[in-house]
Structures are given as C-alpha cells and as structure tokens.
Enzyme design. Sequence first.
Site, short mmCIF file in Angstrom:
data_model
loop_
_atom_site.label_atom_id
_atom_site.label_comp_id
_atom_site.label_asym_id
_atom_site.label_seq_id
_atom_site.Cartn_x
_atom_site.Cartn_y
_atom_site.Cartn_z
N PRO A 22 -12.60 1.88 -13.69
CA PRO A 22 -11.25 2.33 -13.35
C PRO A 22 -10.57 2.94 -14.57
CG PRO A 22 -11.65 0.07 -12.56
CD PRO A 22 -12.78 0.43 -13.49
N GLY A 25 -6.41 0.98 -17.17
CA GLY A 25 -6.81 -0.35 -17.63
C GLY A 25 -5.70 -1.09 -18.33
N GLY A 27 -4.83 -3.87 -21.29
CA GLY A 27 -5.36 -4.51 -22.50
C GLY A 27 -4.75 -5.88 -22.68
N THR A 28 -5.54 -6.83 -23.18
CA THR A 28 -5.07 -8.22 -23.28
C THR A 28 -4.87 -8.68 -24.72
OG1 THR A 28 -7.29 -9.15 -23.21
CG2 THR A 28 -6.20 -8.78 -21.09
N ASP A 52 -9.27 -5.35 -20.39
CA ASP A 52 -9.96 -5.21 -21.67
C ASP A 52 -9.71 -6.46 -22.51
OD1 ASP A 52 -11.30 -3.39 -23.76
OD2 ASP A 52 -9.47 -4.01 -24.81
N TYR A 57 -9.53 -11.60 -29.77
CA TYR A 57 -8.15 -11.81 -29.32
C TYR A 57 -7.84 -13.30 -29.11
CZ TYR A 57 -8.50 -6.77 -28.31
OH TYR A 57 -8.72 -5.41 -28.38
N LYS A 86 -15.67 -7.84 -25.94
CA LYS A 86 -16.26 -7.24 -27.14
C LYS A 86 -16.85 -8.28 -28.09
CE LYS A 86 -12.34 -4.02 -27.08
NZ LYS A 86 -11.24 -4.94 -26.78
N HIS A 119 -17.28 -4.39 -31.10
CA HIS A 119 -15.83 -4.18 -31.34
C HIS A 119 -15.57 -3.16 -32.44
CE1 HIS A 119 -11.75 -6.40 -30.91
NE2 HIS A 119 -11.54 -5.19 -31.35
N SER A 169 -16.97 0.65 -30.03
CA SER A 169 -15.52 0.77 -30.20
C SER A 169 -15.23 1.06 -31.67
CB SER A 169 -14.86 -0.53 -29.75
OG SER A 169 -13.49 -0.52 -30.06
N LEU A 220 -0.06 4.74 -25.68
CA LEU A 220 1.38 5.00 -25.89
C LEU A 220 1.70 5.04 -27.38
CD1 LEU A 220 2.81 2.56 -23.16
CD2 LEU A 220 2.23 4.98 -22.92
N SER A 264 1.54 -4.63 -22.07
CA SER A 264 2.91 -5.10 -22.21
C SER A 264 2.97 -6.52 -21.66
CB SER A 264 3.87 -4.19 -21.43
OG SER A 264 5.20 -4.69 -21.56
N ASN A 273 3.55 1.30 -15.83
CA ASN A 273 2.34 1.89 -16.40
C ASN A 273 1.23 2.06 -15.36
OD1 ASN A 273 3.72 1.89 -18.77
ND2 ASN A 273 2.63 0.16 -19.67
#
Length: 313
Positions: A22, A25, A27-28, A52, A57, A86, A119, A169, A220, A264, A273
Amino acid sequence: MATADTLRYTKIPLTHGSGAIPAVGFGTLISDPLATKQATTTALEVGFRHLDCAERYRNEDAVGDAMQAAFKAGTLRRDDVFVTTKLWNTNHRPERVKPALAASLRRLQLDYVDCYLIHTPFAFRPGDEQDPRDELGQVIYDRGVTLLETWQALERLVDDGRCKAIGLSDVTLEKVREIASAARIKPAVVEVESHPYLPEWSLLDFCRENGIVLLAFAPLGHGMSPKVLDDPVITSIARRVNKTPAQVVLAWAVQRGTAFLTTSTKPRYIQENFEISALPEDAMREIREGVTTNIRFNAVVGTGVPGFIPRAN
Ligand SMILES: NC(=O)c1ccc[n+]([C@@H]2O[C@H](COP(=O)([O-])OP(=O)(O)OC[C@H]3O[C@@H](n4cnc5c(N)ncnc54)[C@H](OP(=O)(O)O)[C@@H]3O)[C@@H](O)[C@H]2O)c1
C-alpha cells in the site's frame, strides 16, 4: 491514473513477496508505548493498511497490541495489513539476523512480516547495546561483516517464509546498485528520506527501472524547518485544490510513484494524512519545477546514527 477517490488505496506491485505494498503508510517512530498503541489503532481505524516498524523504535510490542486488538475485534485480518520492520545495525552479523527477526515477530505477535529491511547499511558492534560508543563518544562500527553478507542472510529468511519481501533503508543509489547487482533476491523496497525538498529523482528512476519500490520517509519533511508545508508553491496549490498542504505533499508522493510513511499522534492529522486525493497534472509539474529548496533533514544516511529516535525517558 488513479481517480481522485482511489489515490489513497493505491498499491504498488512488488517483485517478490505478498504481491503489492500500500502506497499510503503509517510510521511508528513514536517514543511512548501507550501513544504508539493509540496512534496505531487510530491509523488502522481511518484506513491505513501499511505499518512501518523497527526493532530500533523499541515499541514493536505496542504496535503488535494494536494489531491484535483489531484482529480480535474482527475489524481486520492479518492479510489486510502490510507490516514492515527492520534489522538494526547491531545485528548485521549473519548469525544474528534470524534471531533478530524472530524477536521482532514475537514482539509484533505475528508469524511473518510482509517486508524486512536492513535499517541502515552501517554495521555497529554486535550486542544488546543499540548505540555502542567508545570513550570519546564515537560510534563503534563493526568492520567484520559486509552489507552483502547481511543481505544474503535476509535472502535465507525469505526462503524460510518468515518475511515475504526484503529491502534496504538509508542507502545511497550506489549501495542499492551494488546490492541489486550481486543479490540472488533483488531488493523489493528501498526506504529513504524523500519529500519535495529532497525528491531523489535519480534514485526513483533507478528504482522504477529495476522494479524496486521507493518508500519515502519524512514525506512532510519531519516537521522541521524550513517547513515543506509552508512552501509557497505547496500552500498555493493547497488553496487551489481545497486540500491541506500535507495532503498536497502526500498526494504528490503517491502520484509520482513512491509509497510514503507519515507519522502523527494526533487523530486529526492521522485522518487528514489518509484522506488524500489526486492532484491535477499542472500541480504535479509545479511542485517538480517550482520548488527550489533542497535539503536533507536526517543525517542517518551518512553515519547509520538515527537523527530522530525520540527517547521515552
Ligand atoms: N528508515 C529510517 O531511517 C527512518 C528514519 C525516520 C523515519 N522513518 C519512518 O518514517 C516515519 C515517518 O517519519 P516522520 O515522522 O519524520 O514523517 P513526517 O510525516 O514527515 O513528519 C512527522 C511530523 O509532521 C507532523 N505532521 C504529521 N501530519 C501532519 C499534518 N497533517 N499537518 C501538519 N503536520 C503534520 C507531525 O507532527 P505531530 O507530532 O504534532 O503530529 C510530526 O512532527 C517514521 O515513523 C518511521 O516509521 C524511517
């Protein structure tokens, strides 16, 4: 071309793995576990179908909790969601790769991930310390393993079926070329910083020619200054098409052929978004030709040291 109402459901075919990714996406990279779970839940509710994640993280379990709650409630099935995670820099040694994915899967509470990325191309000293430093505060790199050796360990994970697709990445075009030419299983996805101030057209061209999906993080501009969302080209298009600057920039990302990851913790932004619509062709051209600022916000590509890992404590 996608019509105004279908852009947000765009899927980009993958050369291997579970078919397609998709383009829209979530992100976390969120420091607080409760906020991670709430934001992920909201993202799934408003329609995001790509998450993601990363062992770096330190919140894969919170993302897993949010997914499990949706699966148990019957609002989503596992195969409705495309999950990326990752391998961190301290796990590049081939013998550490399989256990690292197993640990991510345990935390995410999944049997497989749709995409597993290296990563960054930088190997750090292997071990549990994610940010190993010497007495001068310098990163301790691991010179005993090559990126190709790590890549080959990821290829074996695809053979085992615990991840469907693999990718890179925080890499330069040269690194992508190097791995793509030597690999048995070519990279399906390359995740890099990209937005109107860093469009990465050459990398995108190479990816297109080689069937690789360019997955844009910080679409963004990381919320940093100079603000992409305040750029006069973007704000004037936003007024003209009756969308927000964020929706203009995200629509541009999908229409030029990339997938994106935005983040966000605010429900209002998360919903905004997702609700993107196609831009007219003249707006696409205006962004390409009229935006003149060029800036990279995240230095991770040069060092492997993440610029933006928020600390929970
Ligand atoms: N591979 C890598 O090395 C790497 C590096 C960095 C990030 N990533 C991935 O990329 C994801 C996204 O990165 P990012 O968080 O920098 O992306 P981003 O979406 O470019 O920036 C997020 C920032 O924009 C703000 N924002 C979000 N939606 C907005 C809207 N509609 N209007 C105005 N401001 C808005 C957020 O503010 P609020 O916080 O106030 O909501 C936040 O400050 C990460 O979560 C992570 O999954 C990967």
